[in-house]
Design a protein around this motif. Structure first.
Motif, mmCIF file in Angstrom:
data_model
loop_
_atom_site.group_PDB
_atom_site.id
_atom_site.type_symbol
_atom_site.label_atom_id
_atom_site.label_comp_id
_atom_site.label_asym_id
_atom_site.label_seq_id
_atom_site.Cartn_x
_atom_site.Cartn_y
_atom_site.Cartn_z
ATOM 1 N N ALA A 33 0.747 -1.269 -0.061
ATOM 2 C CA ALA A 33 -0.147 0.145 -0.128
ATOM 3 C C ALA A 33 0.903 0.948 0.283
ATOM 4 O O ALA A 33 0.375 2.248 -0.503
ATOM 5 N N GLU A 34 1.857 1.240 0.552
ATOM 6 C CA GLU A 34 3.048 2.305 0.554
ATOM 7 C C GLU A 34 3.765 2.514 -0.637
ATOM 8 O O GLU A 34 4.347 3.676 -0.778
ATOM 9 N N THR A 35 3.641 1.407 -1.403
ATOM 10 C CA THR A 35 4.799 1.553 -2.688
ATOM 11 C C THR A 35 3.980 1.704 -4.027
ATOM 12 O O THR A 35 4.569 1.954 -5.004
ATOM 13 N N GLU A 36 2.755 1.245 -3.946
ATOM 14 C CA GLU A 36 2.026 1.272 -5.288
ATOM 15 C C GLU A 36 0.549 1.363 -5.147
ATOM 16 O O GLU A 36 0.000 1.159 -3.764
ATOM 17 N N ASN A 37 -0.100 1.654 -6.181
ATOM 18 C CA ASN A 37 -1.619 1.713 -6.064
ATOM 19 C C ASN A 37 -2.213 0.503 -5.401
ATOM 20 O O ASN A 37 -1.994 -0.519 -6.316
ATOM 21 N N TYR A 38 -3.071 0.595 -4.269
ATOM 22 C CA TYR A 38 -3.559 -0.596 -3.908
ATOM 23 C C TYR A 38 -4.910 -0.291 -3.321
ATOM 24 O O TYR A 38 -5.129 0.667 -2.470
ATOM 25 N N LEU A 39 -6.005 -0.941 -3.806
ATOM 26 C CA LEU A 39 -7.378 -0.363 -3.537
ATOM 27 C C LEU A 39 -7.951 -1.665 -2.727
ATOM 28 O O LEU A 39 -7.748 -2.637 -2.635
ATOM 29 N N ALA A 40 -9.230 -1.370 -2.148
ATOM 30 C CA ALA A 40 -10.114 -2.336 -1.643
ATOM 31 C C ALA A 40 -11.567 -2.248 -2.021
ATOM 32 O O ALA A 40 -11.845 -0.925 -2.191
ATOM 33 N N LEU A 41 -12.142 -3.115 -2.308
ATOM 34 C CA LEU A 41 -13.596 -3.038 -2.788
ATOM 35 C C LEU A 41 -14.566 -3.651 -1.770
ATOM 36 O O LEU A 41 -14.048 -5.063 -1.429
ATOM 37 N N GLU A 42 -15.489 -3.053 -1.532
ATOM 38 C CA GLU A 42 -16.485 -3.763 -0.908
ATOM 39 C C GLU A 42 -17.419 -4.665 -1.559
ATOM 40 O O GLU A 42 -18.053 -4.075 -2.661
ATOM 41 N N VAL A 43 -17.172 -5.826 -1.620
ATOM 42 C CA VAL A 43 -17.572 -6.825 -2.337
ATOM 43 C C VAL A 43 -19.206 -7.154 -2.001
ATOM 44 O O VAL A 43 -19.510 -7.049 -0.750
ATOM 45 N N LYS A 44 -20.207 -7.090 -3.106
ATOM 46 C CA LYS A 44 -21.500 -7.521 -2.770
ATOM 47 C C LYS A 44 -21.605 -8.785 -2.504
ATOM 48 O O LYS A 44 -21.855 -9.841 -3.593
ATOM 49 N N GLY A 45 -21.498 -9.457 -1.016
ATOM 50 C CA GLY A 45 -21.616 -10.846 -1.261
ATOM 51 C C GLY A 45 -20.855 -11.043 0.372
ATOM 52 O O GLY A 45 -20.622 -10.217 1.251
ATOM 53 N N ASN A 46 -20.834 -12.393 0.702
ATOM 54 C CA ASN A 46 -20.568 -12.704 2.180
ATOM 55 C C ASN A 46 -19.478 -13.823 1.846
ATOM 56 O O ASN A 46 -19.466 -14.878 1.135
ATOM 57 N N ARG A 47 -18.716 -13.927 2.974
ATOM 58 C CA ARG A 47 -17.477 -15.094 3.029
ATOM 59 C C ARG A 47 -17.941 -15.773 4.340
ATOM 60 O O ARG A 47 -18.470 -15.364 5.254
ATOM 61 N N TYR A 48 -17.814 -17.193 3.950
ATOM 62 C CA TYR A 48 -17.887 -17.932 5.068
ATOM 63 C C TYR A 48 -16.715 -18.811 5.351
ATOM 64 O O TYR A 48 -16.148 -19.694 4.499
ATOM 65 N N ASP A 49 -15.923 -18.675 6.559
ATOM 66 C CA ASP A 49 -14.927 -19.215 6.974
ATOM 67 C C ASP A 49 -15.033 -20.589 7.442
ATOM 68 O O ASP A 49 -15.893 -21.053 8.799
ATOM 69 N N LEU A 50 -14.782 -21.847 6.696
ATOM 70 C CA LEU A 50 -15.152 -23.142 7.188
ATOM 71 C C LEU A 50 -14.552 -23.782 8.451
ATOM 72 O O LEU A 50 -14.858 -24.453 9.102
ATOM 73 N N SER A 51 -13.453 -23.077 8.692
ATOM 74 C CA SER A 51 -12.562 -23.528 9.962
ATOM 75 C C SER A 51 -13.274 -22.725 11.315
ATOM 76 O O SER A 51 -12.812 -23.646 12.372
ATOM 77 N N ARG A 52 -14.132 -21.971 11.238
ATOM 78 C CA ARG A 52 -14.691 -21.678 12.327
ATOM 79 C C ARG A 52 -15.827 -22.478 12.857
ATOM 80 O O ARG A 52 -16.370 -23.488 12.025
ATOM 81 N N ARG A 53 -16.178 -22.560 14.057
ATOM 82 C CA ARG A 53 -17.015 -23.178 14.719
ATOM 83 C C ARG A 53 -18.226 -23.100 13.719
ATOM 84 O O ARG A 53 -18.896 -22.027 13.890
ATOM 85 N N HIS A 54 -19.044 -24.140 13.594
ATOM 86 C CA HIS A 54 -20.523 -24.028 12.695
ATOM 87 C C HIS A 54 -20.140 -23.311 11.344
ATOM 88 O O HIS A 54 -20.973 -23.086 10.843
ATOM 89 N N GLY A 55 -18.813 -23.054 11.093
ATOM 90 C CA GLY A 55 -18.687 -22.580 9.750
ATOM 91 C C GLY A 55 -19.151 -23.161 8.540
ATOM 92 O O GLY A 55 -19.486 -22.727 7.613
ATOM 93 N N LEU A 56 -18.780 -24.706 8.429
ATOM 94 C CA LEU A 56 -19.362 -25.376 7.381
ATOM 95 C C LEU A 56 -20.960 -25.334 7.382
ATOM 96 O O LEU A 56 -21.374 -25.455 6.251
#
Length: 315
Positions: A259-282
């Motif tokens: 981020a300090e050396t080149e153009n680097y963006l963040a995008l609010e993605v329209k969706g959700n992520r699900y961490d399978l390693s979390r309790r009840h994630g699956l």
């Protein structure tokens, strides 16, 4: 910038999924996809990448796991061909697996030296090109009917010709699970931010002081979604950390330097992520895929029935 390659990191042994992860790689756990078919997790992730325009895929895995993946998918393809002769859906699924096998490579992470090191293991495969990075224990569900989460990210990266990380506004009590960032919103681009500062799994006290992002709802922060597009510049930064440290190499410090050396963006993605390693994630991921897919009404009915049964047991 055309992104043709994707990397899936799947080298971790999945201690949080003990004991099942002792008998099967966590990326091979079966889930019912939006089309109603049971598939290994890694196949669902790969199909999202291919459907978004990716042509080549590298899975970063633990020593010996590459052959296990190849044998498992070859066996699955052969079973589809032989057990369901003349059945259209089976033929299509077998062809998808062939597509996967023809375009996948494996890079072994010989020692568990951190997520940044796992990404670095794909350097030869990437070969100085931009690439999509996905997590082997995350499933992604888009809120857009015709555009996956990966497609949303790839579109912005191609337009802006730079690295882009997917983010989700995340309630404050959950930010200690994720890399969290802040930045300035891009002019005339809703949900796009110029990344300024990133902290890995920050305590809330630190986030309140250093990671507030104007425009977000009170109590929400921008957290990584587990999906990135990087320029090959990330590898030179990671190499420096590996040469300096040699121990547990995190990805987040390298991203701060990016981020300090080149153009680097963040995008609010329209969706959700699900961490399978979390309790009840699956379980959470399975419900989300069901509600997003062909069996939406059936899943809703099943949930209502289960809640009614649970309520009757507590009376």
């Amino acid at each position: 910038m055309r992104i043709k390659k994707a990397v899936i990191t799947a080298a971790a042994r999945g201690e949080r999924l003990y004991p099942v992860a002792d008998t099967i790689q966590k990326a091979m756990l079966p889930v019912i996809d939006t089309d109603g078919l049971h598939k290994p997790v890694i196949q669902i992730i790969a199909e999202e990448a291919f459907a978004s325009g990716i042509e080549e895929l590298c899975v970063v895995c633990a020593p010996g796991d590459g052959d296990r993946y190849l044998k498992a998918f070859a066996s699955l393809r052969d079973n589809l061909f032989h057990s369901f002769k003349g059945v259209d859906w089976a033929k299509k699924e077998a062809e998808k697996i062939d597509h996967f096998l023809d375009r996948v490579q494996f890079a072994e992470q010989q020692e568990p030296l951190g997520y940044g090191h796992a990404v670095y293991c794909a350097r030869s495969f990437v070969n100085n090109e931009p690439f999509l990075l996905l997590l082997g224990d995350y499933l992604y569900v888009s809120n857009l009917k015709l555009k996956s989460c990966a497609a949303q990210l790839l579109e912005l990266a191609a337009q802006e010709n730079c690295s882009v990380s997917a983010v989700n506004p995340t309630i404050e009590h959950q930010i200690s699970r994720y890399g969290t960032l802040t930045g300035k919103q891009a002019a005339n681009r809703s949900g796009v931010y110029q990344i300024e500062k990133i902290i890995e799994k920050p305590p809330l006290s630190v986030a309140e002081l250093e990671l507030q992002t104007p425009g977000l709802r009170a109590g929400y922060y921008l957290c990584f979604f587990g999906m990135h597009v990087f320029t090959p510049a990330i590898f030179a930064i990671l190499q420096k950390y590996i040469e300096q440290d040699g121990g547990n190499i995190l990805l987040t410090p390298a991203l701060q330097e990016l981020a300090e050396t080149e153009n680097y963006l963040a995008l609010e993605v329209k969706g959700n992520r699900y961490d399978l390693s979390r309790r009840h994630g699956l379980l959470r991921a399975q419900i989300a895929l069901g509600l997003a897919g062909d069996a939406h009404s059936e899943i809703l009915s099943t949930m209502v029935e289960l809640l009614a049964e649970a309520n009757s047991r507590t009376v």
